[in-house]
Design a protein around this motif. Structure first.
Motif, PDB file in Angstrom:
ATOM      1  N   VAL A 160       0.768  -1.296  -0.054  1.00  9.86           N
ATOM      2  CA  VAL A 160       0.031  -0.060   0.257  1.00  9.86           C
ATOM      3  C   VAL A 160       0.719   1.082  -0.039  1.00  9.86           C
ATOM      4  CG1 VAL A 160      -1.694   1.299   1.153  1.00  9.86           C
ATOM      5  CG2 VAL A 160      -1.826  -0.947   1.155  1.00  9.86           C
ATOM      6  N   THR A 161       0.476   2.502  -1.078  1.00 12.40           N
ATOM      7  CA  THR A 161       1.375   3.761  -1.076  1.00 12.40           C
ATOM      8  C   THR A 161       0.612   4.642  -0.846  1.00 12.40           C
ATOM      9  OG1 THR A 161       1.412   3.036  -3.527  1.00 12.40           O
ATOM     10  CG2 THR A 161       3.252   1.386  -2.406  1.00 12.40           C
ATOM     11  N   PRO A 162       0.753   5.954  -0.949  1.00 11.65           N
ATOM     12  CA  PRO A 162      -0.446   6.440  -1.260  1.00 11.65           C
ATOM     13  C   PRO A 162      -1.028   6.848  -2.838  1.00 11.65           C
ATOM     14  CG  PRO A 162       1.672   8.164  -0.550  1.00 11.65           C
ATOM     15  CD  PRO A 162       2.287   5.977  -1.008  1.00 11.65           C
ATOM     16  N   LYS A 163      -0.422   6.295  -3.337  1.00  9.23           N
ATOM     17  CA  LYS A 163      -0.782   6.336  -5.224  1.00  9.23           C
ATOM     18  C   LYS A 163      -1.431   5.188  -5.381  1.00  9.23           C
ATOM     19  CE  LYS A 163       2.242  10.069  -6.764  1.00  9.23           C
ATOM     20  NZ  LYS A 163       3.225  10.247  -7.955  1.00  9.23           N
ATOM     21  N   SER A 164      -1.413   3.635  -4.722  1.00  9.71           N
ATOM     22  CA  SER A 164      -1.696   3.318  -5.742  1.00  9.71           C
ATOM     23  C   SER A 164      -1.801   1.390  -4.166  1.00  9.71           C
ATOM     24  CB  SER A 164      -0.885   2.276  -6.545  1.00  9.71           C
ATOM     25  OG  SER A 164       0.322   2.154  -6.150  1.00  9.71           O
ATOM     26  N   MET A 165      -2.098   0.884  -4.487  1.00  6.92           N
ATOM     27  CA  MET A 165      -2.474  -1.093  -3.864  1.00  6.92           C
ATOM     28  C   MET A 165      -1.779  -1.866  -4.605  1.00  6.92           C
ATOM     29  SD  MET A 165      -5.506  -0.937  -0.879  1.00  6.92           S
ATOM     30  CE  MET A 165      -6.639  -0.105  -2.588  1.00  6.92           C
ATOM     31  N   ARG A 166      -0.906  -2.746  -3.928  1.00  9.31           N
ATOM     32  CA  ARG A 166      -0.561  -3.804  -5.565  1.00  9.31           C
ATOM     33  C   ARG A 166      -0.556  -4.867  -4.858  1.00  9.31           C
ATOM     34  NH1 ARG A 166       2.785   0.546  -7.464  1.00  9.31           N
ATOM     35  NH2 ARG A 166       3.940   0.383  -5.838  1.00  9.31           N
ATOM     36  N   ILE A 167      -0.475  -6.065  -5.455  1.00 10.05           N
ATOM     37  CA  ILE A 167      -0.081  -7.420  -4.513  1.00 10.05           C
ATOM     38  C   ILE A 167       1.042  -7.869  -5.373  1.00 10.05           C
ATOM     39  CG2 ILE A 167      -0.641 -10.088  -4.407  1.00 10.05           C
ATOM     40  CD1 ILE A 167      -3.670  -9.367  -5.125  1.00 10.05           C
ATOM     41  N   ARG A 168       1.820  -8.235  -4.560  1.00 15.41           N
ATOM     42  CA  ARG A 168       3.218  -8.610  -4.874  1.00 15.41           C
ATOM     43  C   ARG A 168       4.114  -9.637  -4.576  1.00 15.41           C
ATOM     44  NH1 ARG A 168       8.067  -5.842  -1.686  1.00 15.41           N
ATOM     45  NH2 ARG A 168       9.409  -7.953  -1.913  1.00 15.41           N
ATOM     46  N   LYS A 169       4.929 -10.319  -4.880  1.00 11.06           N
ATOM     47  CA  LYS A 169       5.739 -11.985  -4.360  1.00 11.06           C
ATOM     48  C   LYS A 169       6.714 -11.575  -3.618  1.00 11.06           C
ATOM     49  CE  LYS A 169       3.780 -15.363  -6.821  1.00 11.06           C
ATOM     50  NZ  LYS A 169       3.205 -16.392  -6.211  1.00 11.06           N
ATOM     51  N   ILE A 170       6.486 -12.108  -1.827  1.00 10.62           N
ATOM     52  CA  ILE A 170       7.686 -11.789  -1.414  1.00 10.62           C
ATOM     53  C   ILE A 170       8.820 -11.617  -1.770  1.00 10.62           C
ATOM     54  CG2 ILE A 170       8.066 -12.722   1.415  1.00 10.62           C
ATOM     55  CD1 ILE A 170       5.772 -13.766   1.814  1.00 10.62           C
ATOM     56  N   TYR A 171       9.210 -13.043  -2.671  1.00  3.54           N
ATOM     57  CA  TYR A 171      10.340 -12.835  -2.946  1.00  3.54           C
ATOM     58  C   TYR A 171      10.148 -11.933  -4.431  1.00  3.54           C
ATOM     59  CZ  TYR A 171      11.956 -15.247   1.005  1.00  3.54           C
ATOM     60  OH  TYR A 171      11.871 -15.312   2.544  1.00  3.54           O
ATOM     61  N   LEU A 172      11.495 -10.908  -5.110  1.00  2.69           N
ATOM     62  CA  LEU A 172      10.771 -10.483  -5.943  1.00  2.69           C
ATOM     63  C   LEU A 172      11.038 -11.005  -7.740  1.00  2.69           C
ATOM     64  CD1 LEU A 172      10.922  -7.130  -5.336  1.00  2.69           C
ATOM     65  CD2 LEU A 172       8.894  -8.193  -5.168  1.00  2.69           C
ATOM     66  N   ASP A 173      12.322 -11.772  -6.577  1.00  2.00           N
ATOM     67  CA  ASP A 173      13.675 -12.795  -8.178  1.00  2.00           C
ATOM     68  C   ASP A 173      13.189 -13.778  -8.658  1.00  2.00           C
ATOM     69  OD1 ASP A 173      16.193 -12.508  -9.758  1.00  2.00           O
ATOM     70  OD2 ASP A 173      16.552 -14.413  -8.784  1.00  2.00           O
ATOM     71  N   GLU A 174      12.686 -13.635  -9.187  1.00  2.00           N
ATOM     72  CA  GLU A 174      12.084 -15.425  -9.560  1.00  2.00           C
ATOM     73  C   GLU A 174      13.164 -16.304  -9.238  1.00  2.00           C
ATOM     74  OE1 GLU A 174      11.185 -17.975 -14.450  1.00  2.00           O
ATOM     75  OE2 GLU A 174      12.005 -15.810 -14.711  1.00  2.00           O
ATOM     76  N   ASN A 175      14.504 -15.884  -9.522  1.00  2.00           N
ATOM     77  CA  ASN A 175      15.045 -17.314  -8.924  1.00  2.00           C
ATOM     78  C   ASN A 175      15.224 -17.871  -7.128  1.00  2.00           C
ATOM     79  OD1 ASN A 175      16.398 -18.118 -11.692  1.00  2.00           O
ATOM     80  ND2 ASN A 175      17.303 -15.585 -11.337  1.00  2.00           N
ATOM     81  N   GLU A 176      15.131 -16.639  -6.787  1.00  2.00           N
ATOM     82  CA  GLU A 176      14.738 -16.465  -5.255  1.00  2.00           C
ATOM     83  C   GLU A 176      13.792 -17.013  -5.243  1.00  2.00           C
ATOM     84  OE1 GLU A 176      16.152 -15.801  -1.372  1.00  2.00           O
ATOM     85  OE2 GLU A 176      17.129 -16.097  -3.646  1.00  2.00           O
ATOM     86  N   ARG A 177      12.722 -16.944  -5.470  1.00  2.00           N
ATOM     87  CA  ARG A 177      11.151 -17.814  -5.378  1.00  2.00           C
ATOM     88  C   ARG A 177      11.709 -19.607  -5.674  1.00  2.00           C
ATOM     89  NH1 ARG A 177       8.999 -12.745  -8.022  1.00  2.00           N
ATOM     90  NH2 ARG A 177       8.583 -14.724  -9.963  1.00  2.00           N
ATOM     91  N   LYS A 178      12.312 -19.370  -7.004  1.00  2.00           N
ATOM     92  CA  LYS A 178      12.091 -21.009  -6.967  1.00  2.00           C
ATOM     93  C   LYS A 178      12.802 -22.103  -5.926  1.00  2.00           C
ATOM     94  CE  LYS A 178      11.424 -20.814 -11.837  1.00  2.00           C
ATOM     95  NZ  LYS A 178      12.246 -21.108 -13.632  1.00  2.00           N
ATOM     96  N   ARG A 179      13.477 -20.938  -6.021  1.00  2.00           N
ATOM     97  CA  ARG A 179      14.594 -21.520  -4.685  1.00  2.00           C
ATOM     98  C   ARG A 179      14.071 -21.525  -3.292  1.00  2.00           C
ATOM     99  NH1 ARG A 179      18.534 -17.643  -3.982  1.00  2.00           N
ATOM    100  NH2 ARG A 179      19.774 -18.829  -5.841  1.00  2.00           N
ATOM    101  N   ARG A 180      13.767 -21.167  -3.100  1.00  2.00           N
ATOM    102  CA  ARG A 180      12.840 -21.113  -1.966  1.00  2.00           C
ATOM    103  C   ARG A 180      11.672 -22.105  -1.770  1.00  2.00           C
ATOM    104  NH1 ARG A 180      14.365 -17.417   3.153  1.00  2.00           N
ATOM    105  NH2 ARG A 180      15.602 -15.993   1.944  1.00  2.00           N
ATOM    106  N   LYS A 181      11.192 -22.306  -2.698  1.00  2.00           N
ATOM    107  CA  LYS A 181       9.923 -23.343  -2.975  1.00  2.00           C
ATOM    108  C   LYS A 181      10.607 -24.385  -3.501  1.00  2.00           C
ATOM    109  CE  LYS A 181       6.331 -24.849  -5.401  1.00  2.00           C
ATOM    110  NZ  LYS A 181       5.993 -24.490  -7.293  1.00  2.00           N
ATOM    111  N   ASN A 182      11.700 -25.194  -4.024  1.00  2.00           N
ATOM    112  CA  ASN A 182      11.651 -26.282  -3.674  1.00  2.00           C
ATOM    113  C   ASN A 182      12.921 -26.589  -2.285  1.00  2.00           C
ATOM    114  OD1 ASN A 182      11.810 -26.799  -6.109  1.00  2.00           O
ATOM    115  ND2 ASN A 182      13.930 -25.625  -6.851  1.00  2.00           N
ATOM    116  N   ASN A 183      13.490 -25.947  -1.629  1.00  2.00           N
ATOM    117  CA  ASN A 183      13.404 -25.826   0.511  1.00  2.00           C
ATOM    118  C   ASN A 183      12.537 -26.083   0.997  1.00  2.00           C
ATOM    119  OD1 ASN A 183      16.186 -25.048   0.071  1.00  2.00           O
ATOM    120  ND2 ASN A 183      16.308 -23.041  -0.115  1.00  2.00           N
ATOM    121  N   ALA A 184      11.416 -25.223   0.771  1.00  2.00           N
ATOM    122  CA  ALA A 184      10.679 -25.930   0.978  1.00  2.00           C
ATOM    123  C   ALA A 184       9.745 -27.058   0.921  1.00  2.00           C
ATOM    124  CB  ALA A 184       8.743 -24.978   0.807  1.00  2.00           C
ATOM    125  N   LEU A 185      10.032 -27.669   0.186  1.00  2.00           N
ATOM    126  CA  LEU A 185      10.233 -29.362  -0.496  1.00  2.00           C
ATOM    127  C   LEU A 185      10.676 -30.212   0.401  1.00  2.00           C
ATOM    128  CD1 LEU A 185       9.161 -28.918  -4.360  1.00  2.00           C
ATOM    129  CD2 LEU A 185       7.384 -28.276  -2.439  1.00  2.00           C
TER     130      LEU A 185
END
Length: 185
Positions: A160-185
């Motif tokens: 939430v910012t003064p100009k907009s509301m957006r949804i985002r991933k916790i980890y913005l980098d695609e490779n970081e998201r894949k790495r975290r997902k593989n470690n969770a499995l």
């Protein structure tokens, strides 16, 4: 409402309308109002009453669709969005600044899809009549803050910012998201 642990109690016709009575936990109704309005196209009327207290019926299933996640930082382009319409519904319009890891739409399937909506059309000197068509995009889905909080998955945040509301991933980098997902499995 069955997905939200509701139980159908009665269904009857009253003229051209159908009256449906459900018994559902209050926590199952959180966030249901917008879904109800969309599914009835604004024609339905929903009345809620407390029927009493009952034992816990189990976890309520969350959103079943995945997210369309931006691969690049830039400006969304109508050409790319038009080509990706069959993948899902968008939360943004063309010409909006986006960043890598931002959720720009809802996918039709159950897993996340990384997309590039900043890609422009390749320009060539070769022209053919009838090959260029104007992008026809449906209006984007708009959420209130409450609807966004109900909508997000475990790996997403509401920004939430003064100009907009957006949804985002916790980890913005695609490779970081894949790495975290593989470690969770």
């Amino acid at each position: 409402l069955n997905i939200r642990k509701g139980m159908l109690m009665d269904m009857s016709e009253e003229g051209s309308y159908t009256r449906i009575t459900y018994q559902c936990p209050t926590r199952g109704l959180i966030g249901y109002r917008s879904e109800f309005i969309n599914s009835t196209r604004g024609e339905g009327t929903m009345v809620k009453r407390l029927a009493g207290y009952e034992p816990y019926k189990g976890d309520i299933e969350r959103r079943t669709n995945g997210s369309l996640v931006s691969l690049e930082t830039g400006v969304s382009v109508a050409y790319s969005m038009d080509k990706l319409q069959d993948r899902g519904r968008f939360f943004i319009e063309p010409g909006v600044d986006i960043y890598e890891g931002q959720v720009v739409g809802e996918q039709t399937r159950d897993r996340d899809l990384n997309i590039n909506i900043c890609k422009t059309k390749k320009l060539t000197n070769v022209r053919a009549s009838g090959t260029d068509e104007k992008a026809q995009l449906p209006p984007p889905l708009q959420f209130s803050l409450e609807e966004m909080l109900e909508y997000i998955q475990e790996d997403e945040l509401v920004e939430v910012t003064p100009k907009s509301m957006r949804i985002r991933k916790i980890y913005l980098d695609e490779n970081e998201r894949k790495r975290r997902k593989n470690n969770a499995l």
